[in-house]
Design a protein around this motif. Structure first.
Motif, PDB file in Angstrom:
ATOM      1  N   THR A 233      -1.641   1.180   2.469  1.00 18.98           N
ATOM      2  CA  THR A 233      -1.929  -0.169   1.984  1.00 18.98           C
ATOM      3  C   THR A 233      -0.670  -0.838   1.456  1.00 18.98           C
ATOM      4  N   PRO A 234      -0.659  -2.175   1.359  1.00 14.90           N
ATOM      5  CA  PRO A 234       0.495  -2.856   0.769  1.00 14.90           C
ATOM      6  C   PRO A 234       0.759  -2.448  -0.666  1.00 14.90           C
ATOM      7  N   GLY A 235      -0.300  -2.162  -1.434  1.00 11.37           N
ATOM      8  CA  GLY A 235      -0.099  -1.720  -2.812  1.00 11.37           C
ATOM      9  C   GLY A 235       0.614  -0.386  -2.880  1.00 11.37           C
ATOM     10  N   GLU A 236       0.252   0.526  -2.001  1.00 12.62           N
ATOM     11  CA  GLU A 236       0.909   1.836  -1.957  1.00 12.62           C
ATOM     12  C   GLU A 236       2.358   1.683  -1.501  1.00 12.62           C
ATOM     13  N   GLU A 237       2.593   0.762  -0.557  1.00 10.67           N
ATOM     14  CA  GLU A 237       3.962   0.520  -0.089  1.00 10.67           C
ATOM     15  C   GLU A 237       4.832  -0.012  -1.229  1.00 10.67           C
ATOM     16  N   ALA A 238       4.310  -0.962  -1.994  1.00  9.25           N
ATOM     17  CA  ALA A 238       5.073  -1.520  -3.112  1.00  9.25           C
ATOM     18  C   ALA A 238       5.373  -0.445  -4.158  1.00  9.25           C
ATOM     19  N   GLN A 239       4.405   0.401  -4.451  1.00  8.48           N
ATOM     20  CA  GLN A 239       4.621   1.469  -5.431  1.00  8.48           C
ATOM     21  C   GLN A 239       5.689   2.444  -4.951  1.00  8.48           C
ATOM     22  N   ALA A 240       5.642   2.807  -3.660  1.00  8.67           N
ATOM     23  CA  ALA A 240       6.626   3.740  -3.115  1.00  8.67           C
ATOM     24  C   ALA A 240       8.027   3.137  -3.135  1.00  8.67           C
ATOM     25  N   ILE A 241       8.141   1.862  -2.808  1.00  8.50           N
ATOM     26  CA  ILE A 241       9.450   1.202  -2.836  1.00  8.50           C
ATOM     27  C   ILE A 241       9.998   1.171  -4.255  1.00  8.50           C
ATOM     28  N   ALA A 242       9.136   0.862  -5.221  1.00  3.91           N
ATOM     29  CA  ALA A 242       9.578   0.830  -6.614  1.00  3.91           C
ATOM     30  C   ALA A 242      10.084   2.204  -7.058  1.00  3.91           C
ATOM     31  N   ILE A 243       9.426   3.255  -6.610  1.00  3.73           N
ATOM     32  CA  ILE A 243       9.871   4.609  -6.966  1.00  3.73           C
ATOM     33  C   ILE A 243      11.237   4.888  -6.349  1.00  3.73           C
ATOM     34  N   ALA A 244      11.437   4.476  -5.091  1.00  3.63           N
ATOM     35  CA  ALA A 244      12.733   4.692  -4.446  1.00  3.63           C
ATOM     36  C   ALA A 244      13.841   3.918  -5.158  1.00  3.63           C
TER      37      ALA A 244
ATOM     38  N   ILE B 296      13.112   2.354   5.734  1.00  2.00           N
ATOM     39  CA  ILE B 296      12.289   1.278   6.307  1.00  2.00           C
ATOM     40  C   ILE B 296      10.831   1.611   6.029  1.00  2.00           C
ATOM     41  N   THR B 297      10.053   0.614   5.653  1.00  2.00           N
ATOM     42  CA  THR B 297       8.677   0.858   5.216  1.00  2.00           C
ATOM     43  C   THR B 297       7.714  -0.117   5.862  1.00  2.00           C
ATOM     44  N   ARG B 298       6.484   0.328   6.012  1.00  2.00           N
ATOM     45  CA  ARG B 298       5.386  -0.528   6.449  1.00  2.00           C
ATOM     46  C   ARG B 298       4.078   0.068   5.954  1.00  2.00           C
ATOM     47  N   SER B 299       3.042  -0.769   5.944  1.00  2.00           N
ATOM     48  CA  SER B 299       1.696  -0.291   5.605  1.00  2.00           C
ATOM     49  C   SER B 299       0.803  -0.466   6.825  1.00  2.00           C
ATOM     50  N   ARG B 300      -0.109   0.461   6.977  1.00  2.00           N
ATOM     51  CA  ARG B 300      -0.997   0.411   8.147  1.00  2.00           C
ATOM     52  C   ARG B 300      -2.046  -0.684   8.028  1.00  2.00           C
TER      53      ARG B 300
END
Length: 987
Positions: free
Chosen positions: A344-355, A654-658
């Motif tokens: 999900t976009p929320g999970e993508e944003a959280q993962a990016i913030a962690i990185a 590089i990131t994306r959400s399904r």
């Protein structure tokens, strides 16, 4: 550097940090002489690029340094200003000033409105914005406006495009006259003139210092001529960013293959290719790729050289991607590039913030998120704040989302809707309204008004609120609340009256803006114009109000909120203090020429990166091709170049959400290309996804158990209405929440006319009719019509409910007349009674009590919907009629003697049954047929049920356990309080 006829052209490959490599070369060439460095000029595409070059100078200088002059130049979309460095001084004929963007849009909107009568101001401004974009493109490409008239495509265009083209031709013919009248020229035209004048000036008198044009990819002919001139100057050179020198001639030629395509040039133009813009720029500079040399200098921030070759392989033209099958493993390697795909976009944003947070653990390590998805950027910023990190977001926030902008939009919305409850409360509760010492009292009064506005919408305008506040009700439980609002409302009304006056007067756009400006200052005590946000809003609104004098003449106030949001959304504002020095969030344009140790490329879904090309409402694609304008897909090529350039960082994620916000998402074409080319070298970085999923995951789940509160005996009520007995038996916890905790479900603001409102209305009409004594059917209908004609009744309610109610009350009048003829008459209406039963005082109000011919009484309950079923009554979940009969038999109703027998029980429903509105339903039967309660046993059964409940819950210590009974009225009001989802099905 360059010899005349052979320009000095260089490129810094994608795997090198552009800013640091450029600065390293400049310092190597000119750093020995500080004054020589200071005399130089570096032309760059944007202000963000200037900042990146300045930071690179700071990193590489070992002491004080006089920087060359850094001038922003290129991209049309950035709206750069040419600046004094390029504005020739002392010319006999100075270049006329450029017309302001706001004034230009307003003037074009008026022209659109004049050419297309009936167009609203908001739509006219949108069309004007698109028209301005087309004008800019024609001027940037130096396509004469007269070229449109030389095209003969009428037979090839649909009627829609023919109409648009005809209107466009009219507007283009009128626009030069409007410009001449204003004494200004278009910004794109002025920039072209300045570039040409500068090129001529430098051809005759080159500047004393060096001149470098770096990272410019704008393909405008005037820019190409200027770059050619710079490259030919003795001390000039042009440095491209990421020109692909790994492509062979076949691949390079495939970007514009001569296949005889009908595009006006005989070529298929692969505008979506990342090298397309640079290839076109070289063509317009009369240069080739062979003329471009490799920039010799690099920096410690570069990636491995193999990265550049592999990026080139991933971005091959479509017909050459078959080469991927035969590539060696080394040519597929993407060392340092990782991919993260989450749900999900929320999970993508959280993962990016962690990185990003992880990058800060290494001293001096920098990280940047590059994404065109503003929602993703906002989410990442919010997640970073949990660690106290305020990211440097280059895009800032639009004024439409900042407090000054939201206040102005809320005022426009309230004015447009004539103070509908939701928009009125949004305005009155805005954080800037009544800011200061009196705000707490103000909010207390607004909250009181909020409670009064619960339910159906009052009459439009401030007069509707006046009537609501002044309403009187003999049984108004909110009397204190209404009295408080009645004392406060006149002062609040005075602040809103000017907005209603503007709405009713239908003033022009400038008048509406003036009213908003004036009242915004009064409502907020000028807080709306304070601080850096307020100053920006004041400047922007002043420009907007001034330009509106030349804007659309016809301006419907109903369109003002959307219009204002559109205009305020065009102005972005960054915080003056910036953000974290090592964390940045960048858009695609801001990220050009910028590189960090870790580059995160987020939102790689189709439609986001690359975005969908915005349609042109004025020119059909065929017309654009014939005129030589860039295709709408050129932006995809620029997005591809941005992607390829960002891939050159040492470490890339590089990131994306399904899934997207609207459903399943398709991976970006760039993502798919990279994955297909990499093959087995594709590396997943799911560790960030695992951390994101685990960050907010609790150690264990401990759901609440089914609640069963047991308050002390003193807290249990001794007086209970008959309407609450059903709730007590069906769901004791709901009774506890309502009667002991005093929690009552609030109606929504601006709610539809629900059963409660319809029931109250019908009861009031029938009560007044019965108390009149005549029982005249015509009088009943007239009372109903008079009630609906009252000014506080909303027209929607009148239209939807009045016909149904009129039919139903005609049926009631006929039934009452028939009963009267049979010896039955009305004894009491809306009569309250009470009796001490089973040690508890039972109270209730009977809608109607009739005297039957045999001397007994009938208890009648009016229903606007379907009455309770006989099964519900028999189960003890709908005992209201039986309990009211019990009170009557106990002598609890005035004028009804004790010992009177309750001989009948009826529901009179106003709902539709069969072909008519209105019918009677009896939950009992004299002989107990159809599995109903026998009539003469109903009160005894009701007494037994009530006695058991009173003994256990009101006089005893039984816990009020939550139960599930969907058949009970108001079921579900307390589901959240009882935490139903946590225990239901588990116990």
């Amino acid at each position: 550097m360059g010899e005349r006829g052979k320009p000095a052209l260089y490129t810094i490959p994608a795997h090198r940090a552009f800013a640091d490599s450029l600065v390293a070369g400049l310092l190597a060439r000119h750093g020995a002489d500080r004054m020589a460095l200071a005399q130089g000029i570096v032309l760059l595409p944007s202000n963000r690029a200037i900042r990146a070059i300045r930071d690179a100078f700071v990193r590489q200088s070992r002491g004080g340094l006089l920087l060359p002059r850094l001038v922003a130049l290129g991209d049309v979309e950035l709206g750069e200003q040419v600046g004094n460095a390029l504005d020739p001084m002392g010319e006999a004929e100075p270049v006329p000033p450029a017309i302001g963007p706001m004034r230009r849009q307003m003037m074009l909107a008026r022209m659109v409105q004049d050419a297309r009568p009936g167009t609203d101001a908001g739509q006219a401004l949108q069309l004007a914005r698109a028209l301005a974009s087309v004008l800019d493109q024609m001027q940037v490409e130096q396509v004469p406006l007269a070229a449109l008239r030389n095209l003969d495509l009428t037979a090839d265009l649909s009627q829609h495009w023919q109409a648009s083209l005809a209107l466009f031709d009219i507007l283009l013919g009128r626009w030069p006259e409007e410009l001449a009248r204003s004494g200004c020229i278009d910004l794109a035209d002025r920039r072209n003139r300045l570039f040409d004048r500068l090129a001529d000036r430098w051809a005759a008198t080159p500047p004393p210092g060096f001149v470098v044009a770096a990272g410019i990819s704008t393909t405008a002919p005037a820019v190409a001529r200027l770059l050619r001139r710079i490259g030919e100057m003795p001390r000039g050179m042009v440095v491209f960013a990421g020109l692909d020198q790994h492509m062979d001639d076949e691949a390079w030629g495939a970007i514009s293959a001569a296949d005889g395509a009908p595009n006006g040039s005989g070529h298929i133009l692969h505008e979506t290719h990342p090298q397309f813009a640079l290839k076109r720029l070289l063509d317009r500079m009369d240069a080739t790729r062979d003329d471009v040399a490799l920039w010799r200098w690099g920096s410690e921030y570069d990636a491995r050289a193999v990265r550049g070759r592999n990026i080139s392989n991933a971005m091959l033209p479509p017909r050459l991607t078959t080469r991927w099958r035969d590539m060696r493993t080394a040519d597929r390697s993407l060392t340092g590039v990782e991919a993260l795909e989450v749900g999900t976009p929320g999970e993508e944003a959280q993962a990016i913030a962690i990185a990003l947070r992880e990058a800060l653990e290494t001293e001096e390590r920098t990280a940047a998120l590059v994404t065109p998805d503003r929602q993703l950027a906002a989410r990442v910023s919010a997640h970073l704040r949990r660690w106290g990190i305020e990211a440097d977001d280059s895009a800032g926030l639009p004024l439409s989302r900042l407090p000054p902008g939201t206040l102005l939009i809320a005022m426009a919305e309230a004015m447009a809707t004539r103070f509908a409850p939701v928009s009125l409360l949004t305005l009155l509760k805005h954080p800037l309204v009544m800011r200061g010492e009196g705000r707490l009292d103000w909010l207390d009064n607004v909250r009181a008004l909020d409670l009064l506005l619960r339910g159906p919408r009052p009459q439009a305008g401030l007069v509707g609120i006046d009537l609501l506040v002044a309403a009187r009700d003999d049984e108004d439980r909110q009397a204190a609340l209404r009295a408080r609002v009645r004392a406060w409302w006149p002062s609040a009304r005075a602040l809103l009256e000017p907005l209603e006056t503007v709405h009713l007067a239908a003033t022009d756009l400038a008048g509406q803006f003036a009213a908003l400006r004036s009242q915004a200052g009064i409502l907020s005590s000028d807080a709306v114009w304070a601080g850096h946000q307020g100053h920006a809003a004041a400047d922007f609104f002043a420009e907007l109000e001034a330009a509106a004098q030349e804007g659309p003449r016809a301006a419907n106030p109903l369109a003002l909120p959307d219009l204002l949001e559109q205009m305020l959304g065009m102005q972005a504002l960054r915080p003056p203090q910036g953000g974290h020095p090592r964390i940045a969030i960048l858009g695609l344009i801001e990220a050009r020429l910028v590189q960090a140790d870790l580059m995160i490329l987020g939102g790689l879904n189709e439609g986001t990166w690359p975005g969908l090309p915005a349609p042109d409402p004025w020119l059909a694609p065929r017309i654009r091709r014939e005129l030589g304008l860039p295709g709408l897909e050129t932006r995809i090529g620029l997005a591809a170049h941005d992607f390829a350039s960002a891939l050159g960082a040492p470490q890339v994620l590089i990131t994306r959400s399904r899934r997207g916000s609207g459903g399943p998402a398709i991976a970006s074409r760039f993502w798919l290309r990279l994955k297909a080319m990499a093959g087995p070298q594709w590396k997943e970085a799911d560790r960030y996804g695992q951390l994101a999923r685990g960050l907010d995951r609790p150690d264990g789940h401990h759901p609440a158990s089914r609640p069963a509160p047991s308050p002390p005996l003193a807290a249990r009520p001794r007086v209970i209405p008959v309407t609450d007995v059903d709730r007590l038996k069906a769901d004791p916890f709901a009774f506890y929440a309502r009667r002991i905790l005093g929690l009552v479900r609030l109606d929504p603001v601006d709610a539809d006319a629900g059963p409660a409102w319809r029931g109250t209305t019908a009861h009031a009409i029938l009560q007044q009719w019965a108390e009149g004594g005549t029982l005249d059917p015509d009088e009943l209908e007239q009372r109903a019509l008079a009630m609906f004609d009252a000014p506080e009744v909303h027209p929607l309610l009148r239209a939807l409910w009045q016909p149904r109610l009129i039919e139903a009350i005609r049926w009631i009048a006929a039934e009452v007349a028939a009963d009267k003829a049979a010896g039955r008459h009305i004894l009491a209406v809306e009569r309250e009674g009470r009796a001490d039963i089973a040690g508890v005082t039972l109270m209730g109000k009977a809608d109607r009590i009739d005297r039957l011919p045999d001397g007994s009484v009938a208890i009648i309950d009016y229903k606007t919907g379907k009455p309770p079923s006989a099964a519900q009554v028999k189960a003890g979940f709908a005992l209201q009629l039986g309990l009211l009969g019990l009170i009557a038999e106990q002598g609890g109703f005035p004028a009804i003697a004790g010992g009177t027998r309750a001989g009948d029980f009826e529901y009179w429903s106003l709902a539709k049954k069969g072909d008519q509105f209105g019918y009677r339903e009896r939950p009992v039967d004299p002989q107990g047929r159809r599995d109903k309660i026998q009539t003469d046993e109903f009160t005894a059964i009701a007494l037994r049920h009530f006695g058991d409940a009173a003994r256990d819950y009101l006089l005893g210590n039984a816990p009020f356990r939550a139960e599930i009974n969907p058949e009970v009225a108001n079921y579900g009001d307390y589901d959240q309080l009882m935490r139903l989802e946590e225990w239901y099905g588990r116990d």
